[in-house]
Design a protein around this motif. Sequence first.
Motif, PDB file in Angstrom:
ATOM      1  N   LYS A 110     -58.927 -24.658  49.244  1.00  0.00           N
ATOM      2  CA  LYS A 110     -58.185 -25.873  48.880  1.00  0.00           C
ATOM      3  C   LYS A 110     -57.271 -26.382  49.982  1.00  0.00           C
ATOM      4  O   LYS A 110     -56.823 -27.517  49.942  1.00  0.00           O
ATOM      5  CB  LYS A 110     -57.349 -25.630  47.613  1.00  0.00           C
ATOM      6  N   VAL A 111     -56.968 -25.535  50.970  1.00  0.00           N
ATOM      7  CA  VAL A 111     -55.991 -25.949  51.989  1.00  0.00           C
ATOM      8  C   VAL A 111     -56.636 -26.434  53.282  1.00  0.00           C
ATOM      9  O   VAL A 111     -56.003 -27.162  54.045  1.00  0.00           O
ATOM     10  CB  VAL A 111     -54.975 -24.827  52.294  1.00  0.00           C
ATOM     11  N   VAL A 112     -57.884 -26.035  53.520  1.00  0.00           N
ATOM     12  CA  VAL A 112     -58.558 -26.441  54.750  1.00  0.00           C
ATOM     13  C   VAL A 112     -58.650 -27.962  54.808  1.00  0.00           C
ATOM     14  O   VAL A 112     -58.959 -28.620  53.814  1.00  0.00           O
ATOM     15  CB  VAL A 112     -59.949 -25.780  54.857  1.00  0.00           C
ATOM     16  N   LEU A 113     -58.343 -28.506  55.966  1.00  0.00           N
ATOM     17  CA  LEU A 113     -58.300 -29.937  56.295  1.00  0.00           C
ATOM     18  C   LEU A 113     -57.048 -30.642  55.784  1.00  0.00           C
ATOM     19  O   LEU A 113     -56.845 -31.812  56.091  1.00  0.00           O
ATOM     20  CB  LEU A 113     -59.567 -30.669  55.840  1.00  0.00           C
ATOM     21  N   ASN A 114     -56.198 -29.960  55.036  1.00  0.00           N
ATOM     22  CA  ASN A 114     -54.882 -30.508  54.703  1.00  0.00           C
ATOM     23  C   ASN A 114     -53.933 -30.222  55.862  1.00  0.00           C
ATOM     24  O   ASN A 114     -54.209 -29.372  56.704  1.00  0.00           O
ATOM     25  CB  ASN A 114     -54.306 -29.840  53.448  1.00  0.00           C
ATOM     26  N   THR A 115     -52.808 -30.906  55.880  1.00  0.00           N
ATOM     27  CA  THR A 115     -51.760 -30.553  56.834  1.00  0.00           C
ATOM     28  C   THR A 115     -50.764 -29.660  56.092  1.00  0.00           C
ATOM     29  O   THR A 115     -50.653 -29.734  54.858  1.00  0.00           O
ATOM     30  CB  THR A 115     -51.033 -31.798  57.381  1.00  0.00           C
ATOM     31  N   PRO A 116     -50.047 -28.817  56.804  1.00  0.00           N
ATOM     32  CA  PRO A 116     -49.081 -27.940  56.137  1.00  0.00           C
ATOM     33  C   PRO A 116     -47.992 -28.691  55.362  1.00  0.00           C
ATOM     34  O   PRO A 116     -47.287 -28.087  54.554  1.00  0.00           O
ATOM     35  CB  PRO A 116     -48.470 -27.142  57.288  1.00  0.00           C
ATOM     36  N   SER A 117     -47.877 -29.974  55.559  1.00  0.00           N
ATOM     37  CA  SER A 117     -46.840 -30.733  54.852  1.00  0.00           C
ATOM     38  C   SER A 117     -47.033 -30.718  53.328  1.00  0.00           C
ATOM     39  O   SER A 117     -46.087 -30.976  52.590  1.00  0.00           O
ATOM     40  CB  SER A 117     -46.785 -32.178  55.365  1.00  0.00           C
ATOM     41  N   PHE A 118     -48.239 -30.382  52.852  1.00  0.00           N
ATOM     42  CA  PHE A 118     -48.436 -30.326  51.401  1.00  0.00           C
ATOM     43  C   PHE A 118     -47.600 -29.198  50.782  1.00  0.00           C
ATOM     44  O   PHE A 118     -47.361 -29.191  49.579  1.00  0.00           O
ATOM     45  CB  PHE A 118     -49.918 -30.171  51.035  1.00  0.00           C
ATOM     46  N   LEU A 119     -47.111 -28.273  51.610  1.00  0.00           N
ATOM     47  CA  LEU A 119     -46.268 -27.182  51.124  1.00  0.00           C
ATOM     48  C   LEU A 119     -44.800 -27.592  51.003  1.00  0.00           C
ATOM     49  O   LEU A 119     -43.996 -26.844  50.466  1.00  0.00           O
ATOM     50  CB  LEU A 119     -46.363 -25.984  52.083  1.00  0.00           C
ATOM     51  N   GLN A 120     -44.460 -28.760  51.505  1.00  0.00           N
ATOM     52  CA  GLN A 120     -43.063 -29.186  51.530  1.00  0.00           C
ATOM     53  C   GLN A 120     -42.694 -29.942  50.256  1.00  0.00           C
ATOM     54  O   GLN A 120     -43.558 -30.457  49.564  1.00  0.00           O
ATOM     55  CB  GLN A 120     -42.825 -30.031  52.778  1.00  0.00           C
ATOM     56  N   GLY A 121     -41.393 -29.971  50.000  1.00  0.00           N
ATOM     57  CA  GLY A 121     -40.920 -30.629  48.786  1.00  0.00           C
ATOM     58  C   GLY A 121     -39.471 -31.043  48.890  1.00  0.00           C
ATOM     59  O   GLY A 121     -38.922 -31.220  49.982  1.00  0.00           O
ATOM     60  N   GLU A 122     -38.862 -31.142  47.748  1.00  0.00           N
ATOM     61  CA  GLU A 122     -37.509 -31.674  47.606  1.00  0.00           C
ATOM     62  C   GLU A 122     -36.463 -30.959  48.474  1.00  0.00           C
ATOM     63  O   GLU A 122     -35.600 -31.596  49.067  1.00  0.00           O
ATOM     64  CB  GLU A 122     -37.110 -31.572  46.121  1.00  0.00           C
ATOM     65  N   LEU A 123     -36.536 -29.636  48.563  1.00  0.00           N
ATOM     66  CA  LEU A 123     -35.537 -28.880  49.328  1.00  0.00           C
ATOM     67  C   LEU A 123     -35.873 -28.739  50.806  1.00  0.00           C
ATOM     68  O   LEU A 123     -35.082 -28.199  51.577  1.00  0.00           O
ATOM     69  CB  LEU A 123     -35.353 -27.481  48.719  1.00  0.00           C
ATOM     70  N   THR A 124     -37.034 -29.226  51.212  1.00  0.00           N
ATOM     71  CA  THR A 124     -37.420 -29.161  52.624  1.00  0.00           C
ATOM     72  C   THR A 124     -36.582 -30.182  53.389  1.00  0.00           C
ATOM     73  O   THR A 124     -36.606 -31.370  53.084  1.00  0.00           O
ATOM     74  CB  THR A 124     -38.917 -29.472  52.796  1.00  0.00           C
ATOM     75  N   GLU A 125     -35.839 -29.706  54.363  1.00  0.00           N
ATOM     76  CA  GLU A 125     -34.927 -30.585  55.092  1.00  0.00           C
ATOM     77  C   GLU A 125     -35.674 -31.435  56.116  1.00  0.00           C
ATOM     78  O   GLU A 125     -36.496 -30.932  56.880  1.00  0.00           O
ATOM     79  CB  GLU A 125     -33.853 -29.766  55.802  1.00  0.00           C
ATOM     80  N   GLU A 126     -35.339 -32.707  56.126  1.00  0.00           N
ATOM     81  CA  GLU A 126     -35.964 -33.657  57.059  1.00  0.00           C
ATOM     82  C   GLU A 126     -35.674 -33.278  58.514  1.00  0.00           C
ATOM     83  O   GLU A 126     -36.544 -33.368  59.373  1.00  0.00           O
ATOM     84  CB  GLU A 126     -35.462 -35.080  56.757  1.00  0.00           C
TER      85      GLU A 126
END
Length: 187
Positions: free
Chosen positions: A117-133
């Motif tokens: 499910k993760v191949v060809l995605n970017t790691p940004s799909f793991l980020q969310g509300e608490l991920t600091e810009e």
Amino acid sequence: MKNDIKQMKSLNFFVNTCNAETYNTIKPSLQVPKKIETPLLSWDIHQENHYKNLEGLDKENDFKELKFYIDKYQWKNDLKTLIDSYKYDALVVTDLNKRILWVSKGFTKMTGYPRKKVVLNTPSFLQGELTEEKVKKRIAKKIQLKKPFKEVIINYKKDKSPYKCELYIIPLINDVTTHFMALERAV
């Protein structure tokens, strides 16, 4: 010695067949011989060694899987030494556009996401509300420099629970940088 073992077996049989009232009466006088404690201590040592062996096997399997890509892209990095010497939970290989090419089995254990499910995605799909810009921007700048770096980011598992992830990102090089590998661990 044989007599002691017979007595212990008899006592075990008696204790296992008596009712609760009788057991509670004799319980204070029952003592565990010191000799029985030793195997438990040695089991702890064995178990610790067993986990180290399993970790070594996981790293060996990760390298075997990664070897396909090492050969395909002719990376010059000494990834075997890196994998063997660095403590990580998961490996992630991305192309220069940050699309995931491959993840280790440890990635699924750490995040809950199946590999397919993760191949060809970017790691940004793991980020969310608490991920600091500001952390995301720092990572993007460091990737542009194409030099190894460490960073800690808050990611999210499949079940939406956040976790701190230490990233050790290195460029994968043949004559030029072709990919990146992240050695990741939950901290």
